[in-house]
Motif scaffolding. Structure first.
Motif, short mmCIF file in Angstrom:
data_model
loop_
_atom_site.label_atom_id
_atom_site.label_comp_id
_atom_site.label_asym_id
_atom_site.label_seq_id
_atom_site.Cartn_x
_atom_site.Cartn_y
_atom_site.Cartn_z
N ASN A 245 68.22 -5.63 -15.17
CA ASN A 245 68.67 -5.87 -16.61
C ASN A 245 68.47 -4.24 -17.29
N GLY A 246 67.47 -3.86 -16.65
CA GLY A 246 67.82 -1.98 -17.74
C GLY A 246 65.91 -1.94 -18.41
N GLN A 247 65.30 -3.51 -18.36
CA GLN A 247 64.37 -3.94 -19.27
C GLN A 247 63.13 -2.92 -18.80
N LEU A 248 62.78 -1.96 -19.34
CA LEU A 248 62.10 -0.83 -18.87
C LEU A 248 60.27 -1.31 -19.91
N ILE A 249 59.43 -1.15 -19.41
CA ILE A 249 58.49 -0.80 -20.11
C ILE A 249 57.61 0.66 -19.80
N HIS A 250 57.89 0.97 -21.72
CA HIS A 250 56.72 2.22 -21.61
C HIS A 250 56.73 2.27 -23.39
N PRO A 251 56.12 3.81 -24.06
CA PRO A 251 55.33 3.55 -24.42
C PRO A 251 56.51 3.82 -26.07
N THR A 252 55.66 3.75 -26.64
CA THR A 252 56.52 3.35 -29.08
C THR A 252 55.52 5.00 -29.10
N THR A 253 55.73 5.85 -30.14
CA THR A 253 55.53 6.14 -30.61
C THR A 253 55.22 6.06 -31.83
#
Length: 314
Positions: A245-253
């Protein structure tokens, strides 16, 4: 006669220095290496440990290409399938180096980093170990037993090997609202979706877009109001309950947003934490995303969390 004598002395000196260098290398690098490794800086000998000397400084910008070149070259020479994850776990100092490219880590050292991609990931002269089959199998077995657990109202992501907790990170999750997103061209529920699934992909050179209006970002404003280029840190693509479903795990700045329901559905981490997570989550890693408002604290005492999505009122 004199020339012969001096030639003999030079030969004796060369042998002595070579012996000293071999002794020094063995004393300071408790790894089995061959003489060929000293001469050529690269050694492959049946199923023994292989050492590779990094020929020049490798910035984050070309880090993945460099590792890919190693795994491609040496995969045919090792008696096991050599992967990037096995290579890096055999050299855990790499993860520590990558963690230190975190903007806020560098800020704490009074160093401003405008472009993280130009920071050095691997220094010239550093040595990488391609492990033997015994060590490689141990790493592979550990990664196969690793899984990711996320509890939304707790704002926590945990990495386990079987039941052993390896790492625990604070995260941000999706907001409790519905909103039109241009990238999906529909009204979207921004709440992070729960379920069991797997990591199905890595985005090693991610582009950053605002899903609301489709605008691509090339720079970011940090929590300290400084503007920098966006970092190159892998995103993890999830499949939950059989759906991508396009749900990603990624860093935030902007780590000020961690511990909050503040994203458009994705799961956000610190930059440093994202590197640790990536190297514990090869494709196929199991993931659980749950919504448990009743948990046990570190002392085993029951704790009731805030129902951020108001599920109990629905």
């Amino acid at each position: 006669m004199i020339a012969s004598k001096y030639g003999y002395i030079r030969l004796l000196l060369t042998i002595t220095l070579a012996g000293f260098f071999l002794y020094h290398l063995r004393e300071n690098n408790p790894i089995s290496i061959s003489a060929n490794a000293i001469v050529n800086e690269i050694s492959v000998q049946n199923d023994s440990t292989t050492l590779i000397r990094v020929p020049k400084n490798i910035p984050v910008r070309t880090y993945f290409q460099f590792l890919d070149s190693i795994t491609i070259q040496y995969d045919s020479l090792t008696p096991y399938a050599l992967t990037e994850h096995i290579l890096v776990h055999a050299n855990p100092w790499i993860i520590d180096t990558l963690k230190n490219t975190d903007y806020y880590h560098m800020k704490a050292k009074d160093s401003f980093v405008y472009d993280q991609k130009e920071m050095i990931a691997l220094k010239a002269g550093s040595v990488l170990e391609v492990p033997d089959s015994i060590k490689a199998e141990k790493i592979h077995s550990s990664l196969k037993k690793t899984h990711i657990d996320i509890n939304i109202p707790e704002f926590k992501l945990r990495i386990y090997e079987d039941t052993l907790l390896l790492h625990q990170f604070v995260i941000r999750v999706g907001r409790n609202e519905q909103k039109y997103l241009k990238m999906g061209d529909r009204i979207t529920d921004l709440r992070t979706i729960t379920g069991n699934g797997t990591i199905v992909g890595h985005i090693k050179k991610p582009d950053y877009y605002n899903p609301v209006d489709g605008h691509q970002y090339l720079t970011t404003k940090r929590d300290d109001n400084k503007v920098t280029k966006l970092p190159q840190i892998p995103f993890l693509e999830t499949e939950v309950s059989g759906i991508r479903n396009g749900q990603l795990i990624h860093p935030t700045t902007n780590p000020i947003s961690l511990g909050k329901a503040s994203s458009n559905g994705c799961i956000g981490t610190r930059e440093a934490d994202a590197w640790v997570l990536y190297y514990h989550a090869p494709v196929g890693t199991k993931i659980t995303i749950r919504y448990d408002t009743i948990i046990a604290d570190e002392f085993g005492k029951e704790q009731i969390l805030n129902d951020i999505y108001r599920y109990q009122k629905n």
